[in-house]
Write an enzyme that holds these catalytic residues in place. Structure first.
Site, PDB file in Angstrom:
ATOM      1  N   GLU A 138       0.850  -1.049   0.000  1.00  0.00           N
ATOM      2  CA  GLU A 138      -0.023   0.093   0.026  1.00  0.00           C
ATOM      3  C   GLU A 138       0.916   1.268   0.020  1.00  0.00           C
ATOM      4  O   GLU A 138       0.474   2.268  -0.743  1.00  0.00           O
ATOM      5  CB  GLU A 138      -1.120  -0.082   1.114  1.00  0.00           C
ATOM      6  CG  GLU A 138      -1.811   1.275   1.436  1.00  0.00           C
ATOM      7  CD  GLU A 138      -2.678   1.474   2.244  1.00  0.00           C
ATOM      8  OE1 GLU A 138      -2.939   2.594   2.924  1.00  0.00           O
ATOM      9  OE2 GLU A 138      -3.102   0.261   3.108  1.00  0.00           O
ATOM     10  N   CYS A 205      -8.420   3.490   8.040  1.00  0.00           N
ATOM     11  CA  CYS A 205      -9.626   3.009   7.878  1.00  0.00           C
ATOM     12  C   CYS A 205     -10.155   2.813   9.136  1.00  0.00           C
ATOM     13  O   CYS A 205      -9.575   1.953   9.979  1.00  0.00           O
ATOM     14  CB  CYS A 205      -9.392   1.859   7.109  1.00  0.00           C
ATOM     15  SG  CYS A 205     -10.860   0.780   6.807  1.00  0.00           S
ATOM     16  N   SER A 233       1.196 -10.276   7.633  1.00  0.00           N
ATOM     17  CA  SER A 233       0.124  -9.162   7.913  1.00  0.00           C
ATOM     18  C   SER A 233       0.475  -8.044   8.778  1.00  0.00           C
ATOM     19  O   SER A 233       0.854  -8.333  10.191  1.00  0.00           O
ATOM     20  CB  SER A 233      -1.042  -9.986   8.406  1.00  0.00           C
ATOM     21  OG  SER A 233      -2.098  -9.061   8.669  1.00  0.00           O
TER      22      SER A 233
END
EC number: 1.17.7.4
Length: 296
Positions: A138, A205, A233
């Site tokens: 990202e 988010c 992750s």
């Protein structure tokens, strides 16, 4: 009898769910579908989709492909990827998360504003800063919106390296810690020069941010916590750290075969939870594994 609960708030976020759905829809049509990078940071889910025909490639391999379909995962990509796809006649299946896509556009507009000649005359050295993990997919996509001129800070201590005599425009990777982001904002506000401008944009988010207090509450209700997440992750690392903070009997695993039954000695309740990249079926598999062992 040992009681086992799966956290209803854990599992894929909206962006990951959409990306996997798009992949499954394309695979159902037949033909070959490539995915640029692991579709999700969970090896078990990646393997499941590989068995259904999804082929994971890297950016070097993308350069060699022509006239094929390539799925872009939820993390997003820099502009160069789209340019290369156009050049090689590659059909893009764009599964970039809408939250990430909006953030990319905001940073791009900020960068283009900085590059504007009139702006340069008044403030030629403005800094676009991104709070995020260096090298993360990202973040690479976000930095790409600025021709790689954005400054990436990974942790609070990195903020001290910024030039506080120059204006700062601060953004965040969508999955970073809200508390740490606000800590960074406070530090910049107290150190920025009166002649420089500082603006921060809360681009975290909320679907991810809200999981922090939720998972802390869940972990505190159980004797033992099994946190299921892939080792890659970033979101998993943050959430597991939160589990450990409230419950030291928390263990991170990637799959059911990593479970050690000694962890449950003397326990009455077990909570199973996971990251935004953890599929529900994998948490259920872990629950069933424990049940079979204990004959629950």
């Amino acid at each position: 009898m040992l009681q086992i609960e799966i956290d209803n708030g854990s599992g894929f976020c909206f962006g990951v769910t959409t990306a996997i759905k798009k992949a499954e829809e394309e695979l159902a049509k037949g033909g070959t579908l490539y995915c640029l990078g692991d579709i999700v940071h969970n090896s078990m889910e990646v393997e499941r989709l590989h068995e259904n025909g999804l082929i994971t490639i890297n950016h070097e391999q993308l350069r060699e492909l022509h006239n094929v379909k390539v799925l872009l995962r939820a993390h997003g990509e820099p502009p160069e990827t789209y340019a290369l796809a156009h050049k090689n006649n590659i059909e893009i299946i764009d599964a970039t998360c809408p939250v990430v896509l909006q953030l990319q556009r905001r940073i791009k507009r900020q960068y283009e504003d900085v590059e504007d000649e009139l702006v340069q005359q008044t403030d030629a050295n403005r800094q676009i800063v991104i709070f995020g993990k260096n090298g993360h997919a990202e973040v690479l996509g976000l930095v790409g919106q600025t021709n790689s001129k954005a400054i990436v800070i990974e942790k609070f201590d990195d903020v001290k390296k910024l030039d506080f005599n120059r204006s700062i425009y601060l953004y965040s990777q969508t999955t970073k810690s809200l508390d740490e982001f606000h800590h960074i904002i406070d530090y910049i506000q107290s150190h920025i020069s009166p002649d420089a401008e500082f603006k921060s944009f809360d681009t975290i988010c909320r679907q991810v941010a809200n999981r922090m207090p939720n998972i802390a509450s869940f972990a505190s209700r159980h004797d033992v916590v099994i946190f299921v997440a892939g080792k890659k992750s970033s979101n998993g690392k943050v959430l597991f750290k939160e589990c450990l903070t409230v419950n030291p009997n928390s263990y991170q695993i990637e799959s059911a075969d990593e479970i050690d039954m000694q962890w449950f000695h003397g326990a009455n309740t077990v909570g199973i939870c996971g990251a935004t990249s953890t599929p529900k079926w994998l948490m259920e598999e872990c629950r069933d594994y424990i049940k079979r062992w204990y004959k629950v």
